[in-house]
Design a protein around this motif. Structure first.
Motif, PDB file in Angstrom:
ATOM      1  N   VAL A  40       0.868  -1.182   0.000  1.00  0.00           N
ATOM      2  CA  VAL A  40       0.000   0.000   0.000  1.00  0.00           C
ATOM      3  C   VAL A  40       0.898   1.223   0.000  1.00  0.00           C
ATOM      4  N   SER A  41       1.037   1.831  -1.167  1.00  0.00           N
ATOM      5  CA  SER A  41       1.839   3.052  -1.286  1.00  0.00           C
ATOM      6  C   SER A  41       0.894   4.248  -1.185  1.00  0.00           C
ATOM      7  N   THR A  83      -0.906  -3.602  -9.978  1.00  0.00           N
ATOM      8  CA  THR A  83      -1.738  -2.587  -9.342  1.00  0.00           C
ATOM      9  C   THR A  83      -3.188  -3.021  -9.424  1.00  0.00           C
ATOM     10  N   VAL A  84      -3.862  -3.076  -8.272  1.00  0.00           N
ATOM     11  CA  VAL A  84      -5.265  -3.500  -8.254  1.00  0.00           C
ATOM     12  C   VAL A  84      -6.209  -2.343  -7.986  1.00  0.00           C
ATOM     13  N   ALA A  85      -5.736  -1.275  -7.337  1.00  0.00           N
ATOM     14  CA  ALA A  85      -6.615  -0.131  -7.051  1.00  0.00           C
ATOM     15  C   ALA A  85      -5.774   1.117  -6.825  1.00  0.00           C
ATOM     16  N   ARG A  86      -6.386   2.259  -7.083  1.00  0.00           N
ATOM     17  CA  ARG A  86      -5.766   3.555  -6.803  1.00  0.00           C
ATOM     18  C   ARG A  86      -6.224   4.015  -5.420  1.00  0.00           C
ATOM     19  N   VAL A  87      -5.350   4.571  -4.644  1.00  0.00           N
ATOM     20  CA  VAL A  87      -5.662   4.978  -3.284  1.00  0.00           C
ATOM     21  C   VAL A  87      -6.732   6.072  -3.269  1.00  0.00           C
ATOM     22  N   MET A 106       2.399  -4.368   3.444  1.00  0.00           N
ATOM     23  CA  MET A 106       3.511  -3.413   3.441  1.00  0.00           C
ATOM     24  C   MET A 106       2.916  -2.040   3.206  1.00  0.00           C
ATOM     25  N   GLY A 107       2.560  -1.362   4.290  1.00  0.00           N
ATOM     26  CA  GLY A 107       1.913  -0.060   4.175  1.00  0.00           C
ATOM     27  C   GLY A 107       2.869   1.065   4.476  1.00  0.00           C
ATOM     28  N   ASP A 108       2.784   2.101   3.673  1.00  0.00           N
ATOM     29  CA  ASP A 108       3.599   3.285   3.906  1.00  0.00           C
ATOM     30  C   ASP A 108       3.241   3.862   5.266  1.00  0.00           C
ATOM     31  N   GLN A 109       4.219   4.407   5.959  1.00  0.00           N
ATOM     32  CA  GLN A 109       3.965   4.911   7.307  1.00  0.00           C
ATOM     33  C   GLN A 109       3.062   6.132   7.314  1.00  0.00           C
ATOM     34  N   SER A 110       2.828   6.753   6.172  1.00  0.00           N
ATOM     35  CA  SER A 110       2.001   7.956   6.129  1.00  0.00           C
ATOM     36  C   SER A 110       0.561   7.697   5.696  1.00  0.00           C
ATOM     37  N   ILE A 111       0.183   6.442   5.410  1.00  0.00           N
ATOM     38  CA  ILE A 111      -1.190   6.191   4.966  1.00  0.00           C
ATOM     39  C   ILE A 111      -2.148   6.336   6.145  1.00  0.00           C
ATOM     40  N   PRO A 112      -3.359   6.857   5.881  1.00  0.00           N
ATOM     41  CA  PRO A 112      -4.312   7.039   6.982  1.00  0.00           C
ATOM     42  C   PRO A 112      -4.887   5.703   7.464  1.00  0.00           C
ATOM     43  N   TYR A 113      -5.354   5.693   8.701  1.00  0.00           N
ATOM     44  CA  TYR A 113      -5.888   4.473   9.288  1.00  0.00           C
ATOM     45  C   TYR A 113      -7.141   3.990   8.547  1.00  0.00           C
ATOM     46  N   LEU A 149      -7.761   3.990   5.397  1.00  0.00           N
ATOM     47  CA  LEU A 149      -7.319   3.196   4.250  1.00  0.00           C
ATOM     48  C   LEU A 149      -6.801   1.840   4.718  1.00  0.00           C
ATOM     49  N   LEU A 150      -6.035   1.839   5.786  1.00  0.00           N
ATOM     50  CA  LEU A 150      -5.521   0.584   6.326  1.00  0.00           C
ATOM     51  C   LEU A 150      -6.661  -0.324   6.783  1.00  0.00           C
ATOM     52  N   ARG A 151      -7.698   0.254   7.380  1.00  0.00           N
ATOM     53  CA  ARG A 151      -8.861  -0.521   7.815  1.00  0.00           C
ATOM     54  C   ARG A 151      -9.577  -1.140   6.612  1.00  0.00           C
ATOM     55  N   LYS A 152      -9.685  -0.408   5.526  1.00  0.00           N
ATOM     56  CA  LYS A 152     -10.320  -0.930   4.307  1.00  0.00           C
ATOM     57  C   LYS A 152      -9.511  -2.085   3.724  1.00  0.00           C
ATOM     58  N   VAL A 153      -8.187  -1.966   3.743  1.00  0.00           N
ATOM     59  CA  VAL A 153      -7.335  -3.030   3.226  1.00  0.00           C
ATOM     60  C   VAL A 153      -7.472  -4.279   4.098  1.00  0.00           C
ATOM     61  N   MET A 154      -7.466  -4.095   5.428  1.00  0.00           N
ATOM     62  CA  MET A 154      -7.608  -5.243   6.333  1.00  0.00           C
ATOM     63  C   MET A 154      -8.981  -5.902   6.186  1.00  0.00           C
TER      64      MET A 154
END
Length: 167
Positions: A74-75, A85-89, A131-138, A140-145
């Motif tokens: 997750v960049s 690439t499967v999706a745009r952030v 592998m998530g960038d340290q600057s991605i919002p939570y 987005l991380l919740r959606k990925v999980m």
């Protein structure tokens, strides 16, 4: 035929039995020893995760070695599974639902191809590393999980960089 002295006979025998092949095995053994030590020191048990320049991993003091699992990158611009690439952030953040349909489909396809042959390896087929960038919002991380859990991956892990302790 003239008679040869014992010293001349010895020199003639030595010249007759002498071959031009002179091989020094000591230096050859030294080279192989160095080669063996080099190969042993560079073959370690650490698995290397795919490296992307666009992802800066957070630091951690974790000491557990990573395992060979499916990696979701997750960049700040895109979500990548298996190098594709499967999706745009931006599109994912704009979506009202927590489920990322292209990510779920890609993960289900990967899980279908990663079936465990042995029964004791079955839990490893349900592991995904993010592998998530340290600057991605939570959010987005919740959606990925959520998408990973929907695809059947029950064990979600995060890739981090090991923090180097200064002594």
């Amino acid at each position: 035929m003239p008679t040869l002295t014992p010293l001349q006979k010895r020199a003639a025998r030595k010249a007759r039995n002498h071959t031009d092949l002179d091989m020094n095995l000591v230096s050859l053994i030294d080279v192989f020893t160095i080669l063996i030590f080099f190969l042993l020191s560079n073959s370690s048990e650490v698995d290397i995760l795919p490296s992307t320049k666009s992802v800066r991993l957070p630091e951690s003091t974790a000491e557990v070695a990573p395992q060979d699992t499916l990696v979701v990158v997750v960049s700040p611009e895109e979500i990548i599974v298996d190098g594709k690439t499967v999706a745009r952030v931006a599109d994912v953040q704009a979506a009202p639902t927590d489920l990322i349909a292209p990510l779920t489909a890609a993960l289900q396809q990967q899980q279908a191809t990663r079936r465990a042959v042995r029964a004791e390896n079955a839990p490893l087929s349900q592991v995904v590393t993010i592998m998530g960038d340290q600057s991605i919002p939570y959010q987005l991380l919740r959606k990925v999980m959520t998408s990973c859990a929907q695809a059947g991956f029950s064990d979600v892990r995060f890739a981090v960089r090991q923090k180097v302790e200064k002594t």
